[in-house]
Structure formats: structure tokens, C-alpha cells
Design an enzyme around this catalytic site. Structure first.
Site, PDB file in Angstrom:
ATOM      1  N   ARG A  36      13.120  22.635  -2.241  1.00  0.00           N
ATOM      2  CA  ARG A  36      12.159  22.468  -1.194  1.00  0.00           C
ATOM      3  C   ARG A  36      10.821  22.365  -1.929  1.00  0.00           C
ATOM      4  NH1 ARG A  36       9.230  25.460  -2.098  1.00  0.00           N
ATOM      5  NH2 ARG A  36       9.138  27.605  -1.348  1.00  0.00           N
ATOM      6  N   ASP A  45       3.883  31.166   6.747  1.00  0.00           N
ATOM      7  CA  ASP A  45       5.400  31.861   7.624  1.00  0.00           C
ATOM      8  C   ASP A  45       5.582  33.142   8.232  1.00  0.00           C
ATOM      9  OD1 ASP A  45       6.329  32.316   5.055  1.00  0.00           O
ATOM     10  OD2 ASP A  45       8.007  31.280   4.749  1.00  0.00           O
ATOM     11  N   GLY A 138      12.451  30.287 -10.739  1.00  0.00           N
ATOM     12  CA  GLY A 138      10.834  30.626 -10.872  1.00  0.00           C
ATOM     13  C   GLY A 138      10.177  29.643 -11.132  1.00  0.00           C
ATOM     14  N   ASP A 189      11.400  29.140   3.287  1.00  0.00           N
ATOM     15  CA  ASP A 189      12.557  28.323   2.423  1.00  0.00           C
ATOM     16  C   ASP A 189      14.120  28.162   2.669  1.00  0.00           C
ATOM     17  OD1 ASP A 189      10.362  28.709   1.124  1.00  0.00           O
ATOM     18  OD2 ASP A 189      10.854  30.026  -0.237  1.00  0.00           O
TER      19      ASP A 189
END
Ligand code: GLA
Length: 411
Positions: A36, A45, A138, A189
Site C-alpha cells: 500500500r 492509526d 523495507g 497496512d
């Protein structure tokens, strides 16, 4: 030019070929889950706030099949994955109350193990699987969530269990990351990797996990992702330190979370001489939640100028108040904003490297890329993600169709 995104079909074909070589015979299951990019709402979040990510055409695929016995074998084709790239997993006992799996082995395998341990439904049978991915590791584009969610979907296909809803699935994957990767991430995520829909960003209310699709399918507007190629390690102390500071600030304000705070609470923190760092962290979260809510309205109204300004303000706040940017990300944002027609640009994801996301008029996107290539001191990689061919969550039937097409046309 931007990086040519490896298609899901190609990933599946390569994974299938590797499966045949390694295990012999055909995989019976094929699944995919996307990475994403977050458009706005960063580090909100885990504060019960709003986030607005979109799923990407960068995906992780898994092909495999059920086998007898107690031991599963999984292989990753990801060249960036740590060694060994082949692992054996002792599957949990079917009757065990708590599924325990040893925490050893390479990091990528820990995500797979974590998802098996947290899988809701019947104990999954042993399997053979090949994992392949186009999500950079990463890079701040949620390669870990893509791996977790694709593993979860793979297990669903193995067991045939269909009673888990999307929220439960995302939460199980988040738990896997907490327990097996030691990363105290929020829910964004995993949630977007499960719930992403083509042509839309998703406004997620992380307090109650309700979500609203926000159309983002204007052909004149392009989402450009630029990978700084500076790697960050979120399991490091920085992410959890930010979390702790937010909890501390909420505690002082006598709120359940910073979602319940507003700008007058920042004044209050100042008036009681609260720790400066705490004030800065709280200010970022409080203003970012507000920016995300306003941004959702702006995007619905196709007010891209306003949305872009909010993205810029988000970057400044992440850089100055949350201290999670780095010189490379700041430079990428600066270089993007030098071009007329760029609406907004910001770092995206956890920070300390990874990617920037830029909203730009389609006709100047090449100029932005040229400018960055000429002046950026690192080695950038670009992905143009027009939402029209962007976010997709591939469910099994669709993947199976694609796999069949491969059998027909490629092999
Ligand atoms: C990482 C975490 C997410 C979120 C972002 C920052 O990607 O996994 O839960 O906290 O950082 O917005």
C-alpha cells in the site's frame, strides 16, 4: 521513466515455475495481496485516528498445495529476503488450544509462522509453498502486510474456511506482526491489504475499523511513488517510542487516545509545561487526524489543490514535530515540489527512509521524475500508480483464472 511494475501474472508464472522445480507437480492454490501507499494520515492509526491509504499493483503472491504430514515447506524468491530462503515449519497440533510455532529462522519466515499461529478457523494442514513479490522490502510500502495477508489468504484456501470477516483477518495479521516480528504496528497496512479496491483510496477510521471508499480515478491525476532506497528498520526503538509518547500525552490529557484531543489540548500541554517532545508528538497526531478528515472531503470533491496542500502540511509535521523524516525524504519532497503541476508531496509510511508519495497532474509527471533523477543524491526508483490500474486485492478465483491462463499461454 518510471519502473515497470512486474505484473501479478508474471509473478505467478515465475512462482509456479519455481514450484515445479522444487516440489515437482502443480501448485493447486494461488493467492495475492497488495502493498500500500498511504496518501495521508501518518502515525495516526495507533492513536485511533483516520488514515487514507490505497492498495498498490505491487503484490506478494503465494502458490502452493496441501500435503500430508506435520511439516510445511515454504520458499521465497525474494532476492532481498534474509537467508535461508527455504524453511520448514512444524505445523501446530490440530487440537492445541493455543497455536505455538517456534520463533526461529529468517525474518520473512517469521511473518508466515506468525500468521499460521494466529489463523482463525481450523488448524491449517501442512503445505508446500513458493512466495514471490514485487513489493520492495523495507521501502515503506508494506511488504510485511502483503506477506501476512497473502499467507492468511493462502491458509483460507487450504482449509476452505470462509467464516472470517475482513476485520478479523486484518487483526490476526497485525497480531502476527506484533508477536513474531516484534513490530508494534497499527492496523492500517493489514486492513488496506485486505480491503483495497481498484480506483479508490480508503478512509479508515482506526477507532472502530469502519471504512469508506474514496474514488480516486481521475485520469488527469497521477500518484507517483518515489523510493529513496534508504532502508529503515521499524522494529528499531523509534516506532515504539513514538507510540509511548502518544500514550503518555493522552494520559496527561485524561483521554482514551489522542483521537479525543483537539488543538486546545496542545495549549493545555504547553500551559502545564509538559515535555517539549511530548507536545510536538501530540501536535502532529492531533493535526494529522484533522488533515485526514478534511482531506477525505477534499478528495471526494475532487479538490486536488486542497488535498495537495494537506499532503505538504503532513510532510512538514512529520519532519518537524514527529521527527520521522530524513534528509533523503525531505530532498525528494523538495525536488517534486519544484515542478509546476505538482499538487502535493510527502513521505509515506513509518519514515526513516522508504518512499515519498506525490500527487501530480499527469502531463508533468515525467518532468518530476527528470528533476529528481538529475538532482537527488541517492538512487531513486519510481512507480507511477494511476489508481485506475492501482489497487487490487486478488481473491483466489481470480488468481486461479490467471494461473490457468498462464498454463494455456505461457507454459
Ligand atoms: C507503519 C505501521 C502502520 C502505521 C505507519 C505510520 O507502516 O505498520 O501501522 O503506523 O507505519 O503511519
Amino acid at each position: 521513466m518510471a519502473e515497470c511494475i512486474v505484473s501479478t501474472e508474471t509473478l505467478l508464472a515465475e512462482a509456479t515455475r519455481a514450484f515445479r522445480e522444487e516440489f515437482g507437480g502443480e501448485p493447486e492454490i494461488a493467492v495475492a495481496a497488495p502493498g500500500r501507499v498511504n496518501l495521508i494520515g501518518e502515525h495516526t492509526d495507533y492513536n485511533d485516528g483516520f488514515v487514507m491509504p490505497m492498495a498498490l499493483p505491487l503484490v506478494t503472491v503465494i502458490v502452493g498445495r496441501k500435503i500430508g504430514g506435520e511439516f510445511s515447506t515454504a520458499i521465497t524468491l525474494n532476492k532481498d529476503a534474509d537467508l535461508p530462503r527455504k524453511i520448514t515449519i512444524e505445523m501446530p497440533n490440530e487440537n492445541a488450544l493455543v497455536r505455538t510455532i517456534e520463533h526461529s529462522g529468517p525474518k520473512w519466515g517469521l511473518y508466515v509462522k506468525g500468521v499460521i499461529a494466529n489463523y482463525i478457523g481450523p488448524a491449517p494442514p501442512a503445505f508446500q509453498a513458493v512466495i514471490h513479490s514485487s513489493v520492495p522490502t523495507g521501502g515503506g510500502l508494506s511488504s510485511s502486510a502483503a506477506l501476512e495477508v497473502s499467507t492468511y489468504t493462502f491458509l483460507d484456501s487450504l482449509t476452505g474456511y470462509t467464516n472470517t470477516n475482513s476485520n478479523q483477518k486484518a487483526l490476526a495479521c497485525q497480531k502476527a506482526e506484533h508477536q513474531y516480528a516484534g513490530m508494534p504496528c497499527g492496523i492500517m497496512d493489514q486492513f488496506i491489504s485486505v480491503m483495497g479496491k481498484q480506483g479508490n483510496a480508503l478512509l479508515i477510521d482506526c477507532r472502530n475499523l469502519s471504512a469508506e471508499l474514496i474514488p480516486l480515478d481521475d485520469p488527469e491525476i497521477v500518484v507517483l511513488i518515489t523510493n529513496s532506497n534508504v532502508k529503515h528498520e521499524l522494529t528499531g526503538s523509534e516506532y515504539s517510542t513514538r507510540r509511548k509518547h502518544c500514550q503518555e500525552a493522552a494520559l496527561i490529557l485524561k483521554k482514551v487516545s489522542l483521537r479525543d484531543a483537539n488543538e486546545s489540548d496542545i495549549d493545555y500541554l504547553k500551559s502545564i509545561d509538559a515535555n517539549d517532545t511530548l507536545i510536538k508528538r501530540a501536535r502532529h497526531v492531533i493535526t494529522e487526524i484533522e488533515r485526514t478528515a478534511i482531506g477525505a472531503v477534499a478528495l471526494k470533491e475532487k479538490d486536488y489543490n486542497k488535498f495537495g496542500q494537506l499532503m505538504n502540511a503532513s510532510h512538514n509535521s512529520l519532519r518537524d514535530d514527529y521527527d520521522v523524516s530524513c534528509p533523503e525524504l525531505d530532498q525528494l519532497v523538495e525536488l517534486a515540489l519544484q515542478i509546476d503541476g505538482v499538487l502535493g508531496s510527502r513521505m509515506t509510511g513509518g519514515g526513516f527512509g522508504g518512499c515519498t508519495v506525490t500527487l501530480v497532474h499527469a502531463n508533468v509527471v515525467d518532468q518530476v521524475i527528470d528533476n529528481i533523477k538529475k538532482k537527488y543524491t541517492g538512487n531513486p526508483v519510481f512507480y507511477i500508480c494511476k489508481p485506475s490500474d492501482g489497487e487490487e486485492f486478488y481473491d483466489h478465483p481470480k488468481i486461479n483464472v490467471q494461473l490457468d491462463m498462464h498454463r494455456l499461454f505461457i507454459f
